[in-house]
Design a protein around this motif. Structure first.
Motif, short mmCIF file in Angstrom:
data_model
loop_
_atom_site.label_atom_id
_atom_site.label_comp_id
_atom_site.label_asym_id
_atom_site.label_seq_id
_atom_site.Cartn_x
_atom_site.Cartn_y
_atom_site.Cartn_z
N GLY A 15 0.45 7.72 -3.79
CA GLY A 15 -0.36 7.06 -2.78
C GLY A 15 -0.98 8.03 -1.79
N LEU A 16 -1.25 7.52 -0.59
CA LEU A 16 -1.91 8.31 0.44
C LEU A 16 -0.93 9.26 1.12
CD1 LEU A 16 -4.42 8.85 2.24
CD2 LEU A 16 -3.63 6.98 3.72
N LYS A 17 -1.34 10.52 1.25
CA LYS A 17 -0.49 11.53 1.88
C LYS A 17 -0.58 11.42 3.40
CE LYS A 17 -1.81 15.82 1.53
NZ LYS A 17 -2.02 17.17 0.97
N LEU A 18 0.58 11.43 4.07
CA LEU A 18 0.68 11.39 5.52
C LEU A 18 1.18 12.73 6.02
CD1 LEU A 18 2.53 7.94 5.88
CD2 LEU A 18 0.06 8.34 5.64
N VAL A 19 0.48 13.31 7.02
CA VAL A 19 0.82 14.64 7.51
C VAL A 19 0.98 14.59 9.02
CG1 VAL A 19 0.19 17.08 7.56
CG2 VAL A 19 -0.56 15.64 5.66
N SER A 20 2.11 15.11 9.51
CA SER A 20 2.40 15.08 10.95
C SER A 20 1.48 16.02 11.72
CB SER A 20 3.86 15.46 11.19
OG SER A 20 4.16 15.42 12.56
N HIS A 21 1.11 15.62 12.93
CA HIS A 21 0.25 16.41 13.82
C HIS A 21 0.92 16.49 15.18
CE1 HIS A 21 -3.06 17.60 16.40
NE2 HIS A 21 -3.85 17.77 15.36
N ALA A 22 1.37 17.69 15.58
CA ALA A 22 2.03 17.85 16.88
C ALA A 22 1.05 17.59 18.01
CB ALA A 22 2.62 19.26 17.00
N GLN A 23 1.53 16.98 19.09
CA GLN A 23 0.65 16.56 20.18
C GLN A 23 0.64 17.51 21.37
OE1 GLN A 23 -1.37 13.61 19.86
NE2 GLN A 23 -0.67 14.17 17.80
N GLY A 24 1.77 18.09 21.72
CA GLY A 24 1.85 18.88 22.95
C GLY A 24 1.60 20.36 22.71
N PHE A 57 0.86 -1.19 0.00
CA PHE A 57 0.00 0.00 0.00
C PHE A 57 0.89 1.24 0.00
CE2 PHE A 57 -2.49 3.10 2.67
CZ PHE A 57 -3.38 3.45 1.66
N SER A 58 0.76 2.08 -1.01
CA SER A 58 1.64 3.23 -1.19
C SER A 58 1.23 4.41 -0.32
CB SER A 58 1.65 3.67 -2.66
OG SER A 58 2.15 2.65 -3.49
N VAL A 59 2.18 4.94 0.43
CA VAL A 59 1.97 6.15 1.23
C VAL A 59 3.20 7.04 1.06
CG1 VAL A 59 0.51 4.98 2.92
CG2 VAL A 59 2.98 5.10 3.31
N TRP A 60 3.04 8.33 1.33
CA TRP A 60 4.19 9.24 1.31
C TRP A 60 4.00 10.30 2.37
CZ3 TRP A 60 3.60 14.48 -0.24
CH2 TRP A 60 2.35 14.81 -0.77
N ARG A 61 5.11 10.72 2.95
CA ARG A 61 5.06 11.69 4.05
C ARG A 61 5.26 13.11 3.50
NH1 ARG A 61 7.77 11.12 10.01
NH2 ARG A 61 7.39 8.90 9.59
N TYR A 62 4.28 13.96 3.77
CA TYR A 62 4.33 15.36 3.34
C TYR A 62 5.39 16.10 4.14
CZ TYR A 62 2.59 20.14 2.58
OH TYR A 62 2.46 21.48 2.27
N GLU A 63 6.30 16.80 3.43
CA GLU A 63 7.42 17.47 4.09
C GLU A 63 7.45 18.96 3.82
OE1 GLU A 63 10.85 15.30 2.79
OE2 GLU A 63 10.46 13.63 4.16
N GLY A 64 6.37 19.50 3.33
CA GLY A 64 6.31 20.94 3.10
C GLY A 64 5.96 21.30 1.68
#
Length: 619
Positions: free
Chosen positions: A498-507, A483-490
């Motif tokens: 594939g599916l775009k992955l976007v980081s979400h800060a927690q604190g 399953f293709s995914v890629w991490r968005y870096e800006g």
């Protein structure tokens, strides 16, 4: 046999039911339903028989053998309270054509201080030695040692109290009717030599090996962390060919007390006739919903949840509690639950719980099908080892309403042990399909990746937002699944396939602006949706549990996040719901500053809100 539809002389059980239905004394709707059921069964039921003489024998046993051991009436014969008469009479008086007890289970819920435990303890002694059963095991069980012993200690005290009509100092113990093992408050077993029967408390969640119980008494159901004990005993009872019963007692549970809430709701449905179970008895004493707003000032409704009020429970006692509730708002919710049967959630629920409850709805397959074609955001919180992993899908429909459904995973290994440690019924959730238990000692993320791929293939998924911790392992699982995914870096970095992955800060302890996914913004948007009732959250017991566990942490700039260290339990599902709402309510910025999602271009925060770099978070 009593005449159908009418109380025969010497039938106080039916007389009480008739009086309750007539309104001779105050009862809540749920108790009235129980009374109406008894009268309706007298008229219509053909598979079971009403034997008022059996009911009367049990009712008469109490004042003939027991004296009250505590309070102002100590030393007087133990006459059952009016509501006791209905309960004990119903349990002992309804039988099958083979003269076996009709009811295999019973549930009794009242406000605090209504003498449920002495009634249950006395009934245990009656069944142990005076029902004619040879070698009859009776067990008292509880969520821990203390709750298992509550009603058992009442029973032991009655065995050592004066028998009415006997000479001074004559007790069941001194007369040889029973043998108590243990001294003082340390009695651990009651035996009835004539029938070779016994009454035994089982503490700390222990089950007797290969039991064939005659009666199991489970007190303080609202304190049970897991339903495993109750399920085991219920199965043991069904194996007994003759009379056998599981009788449960409880105060009104908090909504965060999941086992108690589930059992209470089940037996309320039985009382209302919404669930048919002719072998289950339900007596639920609560004030009615129409009384809730005025309960602290409307004394006329107090008897609905406190059936012993004015008899053995002084009105002055509850008036003192009401004064406390009126002068200390922080204690009002607890007092309303414990005395008046108004369910509330955990202390300091992270948002107004009534508003949270208002947006809960079971999403049906039809609901999910209708969301096809709507934009969808996925949000993911991966567990570190064997905790919960949560994945939430958030859809925005054509009217702008958000819809959310969450999937959960944990590991199957040591599931019962972790259920006890986390105060959560994990095995029951697995059995009911709310939770997936994966094999091995750590969660296999290929299960999670497969669910993400299925959602991506079915719905119009915009992106998946994620808590950085353990994300590299998830990407590896996606690769293993093909399953293709890629991490968005800006915005200045190339897009992948594939599916775009976007980081979400927690604190909260991060710098952010309106372009970034971070928990302070997501919590704000999530709260707004709940308060405005423009979100529908799938009514999962796990999500509700997570919400009841949550604690909010705030920094000096009023930025807030969920504090996992101070929370009362797992909160993963609430975290992903907030992340999903934050992503779905992302306000698009014009021009080249926006590329379809907010990008956190600063160091991410780990599960505890501490700032770390992405590599450390993934490690």
């Amino acid at each position: 046999m009593a005449r159908r539809g009418s109380a025969a002389p010497g039938d106080p059980t039916t007389a009480w039911a008739e009086a309750a239905v007539r309104g001779d004394f105050v009862v809540g709707d749920l108790v009235r339903y129980a009374a109406e059921r008894h009268l309706r069964d007298l008229r219509d039921l053909r598979d079971y028989h009403w034997r008022p003489e059996l009911a009367q024998r049990a009712i008469d046993f109490f004042p003939s053998v027991f004296t009250i051991t505590d309070g102002p009436a100590a030393g007087k014969p133990f006459h059952l309270l009016p509501y006791h008469v209905f309960i004990v009479g119903s349990l002992m008086g309804w039988v099958t054509p083979e003269a076996r007890w009709r009811f295999r289970s019973g549930y009794v819920e009242t406000g605090k201080g209504q003498a449920k435990s002495p009634m249950m303890g006395g009934l245990g002694l009656y069944v142990m030695g005076w029902c004619g059963f040879p070698r009859a095991p009776v067990y008292a069980i509880g969520g821990d040692k203390n709750t298992a012993n509550v009603l058992f200690k009442d029973a032991a005290a009655m065995c050592r109290a004066q028998v009415p009509g006997y000479e001074d100092g004559d007790t069941l113990e001194t007369e040889g009717h029973v043998v108590l093992r243990g001294e003082g408050d340390n009695v651990w077993k009651i035996e009835h030599p004539t029938s070779q029967s016994f009454f035994l408390p089982l503490a700390n969640g222990l089950n007797q090996s290969g039991p064939r119980p005659r009666l199991v008494l489970a007190d303080e159901i609202h304190e049970f962390r897991s339903a495993a004990q109750l399920v085991t005993w219920r199965r043991a009872i069904t194996k007994v060919a003759g009379s056998a019963m599981l009788l449960m007692g409880s105060n009104t549970p908090a909504t965060s007390q999941l086992v108690g809430t589930e059992y209470s709701e089940t037996y309320q449905a039985i009382a209302k006739g919404l669930k048919k179970d002719e072998t289950a008895f339900a007596f639920v004493a609560r004030v009615d919903k129409r009384d809730r707003d005025t309960v602290l000032t409307n004394e006329a409704c107090w008897g609905k949840s406190l059936p012993a009020i004015g008899i053995t429970y002084p009105v002055a006692n509850i008036r003192e509690e009401v004064i406390t509730a009126l002068t200390k708002p922080s204690e009002a919710a607890s007092i309303k639950r414990l005395y008046f049967g108004i369910p509330t959630g955990a202390v300091d629920f992270w948002i107004a719980e009534d508003r949270w409850a208002a947006v809960q709805q079971v999403l049906t397959p039809e609901d999910l099908k209708a969301l096809q074609g709507c934009p969808c955001w996925l949000s993911l919180d991966l567990s570190k080892k064997n905790d919960l992993t949560a994945l939430t899908a958030t859809w925005r429909d054509g009217d702008g309403v958000l819809w959310q459904k969450t999937w959960y995973w944990t590991v199957a290994e040591r599931l019962d042990e972790r259920a006890s440690a986390d105060n959560a019924p994990y095995p029951e959730w697995v059995e009911l399909g709310w939770l997936t238990a994966t094999p091995g000692t750590t969660i296999d993320y290929t299960f999670v990746a497969a669910q993400v791929a299925e959602l991506d293939a079915t719905y119009d998924v915009v992106e998946l937002v994620f808590d950085p911790a353990k994300m590299a392992d998830f990407e590896t699982a996606c690769e293993q699944n093909g399953f293709s995914v890629w991490r968005y870096e800006g915005p200045n970095k190339p897009a992948g396939d594939g599916l775009k992955l976007v980081s979400h800060a927690q604190g909260p302890l991060v710098k952010f602006d309106d372009r970034q996914y971070c928990m302070p913004k997501s919590i704000e948007r999530f709260e707004d949706r709940i308060l405005q009732e423009t979100i529908v959250i799938d009514a999962s017991p796990i999500t509700y549990w997570c919400a009841g566990n949550a604690e909010i942490r705030e920094d000096g700039l009023k930025n807030r996040c969920f504090d996992k260290k101070k929370s009362r339990g797992r909160i993963d599902g609430l975290v992903t719901c907030a992340m999903g709402a934050g992503a779905a309510d992302n306000t698009e910025l014009k021009g080249d500053r926006y590329e379809g999602s907010y990008f956190v271009d600063i160091d991410a925060a780990d599960d505890d809100g501490d700032v770390v770099d992405d590599d450390e978070a993934d490690a």
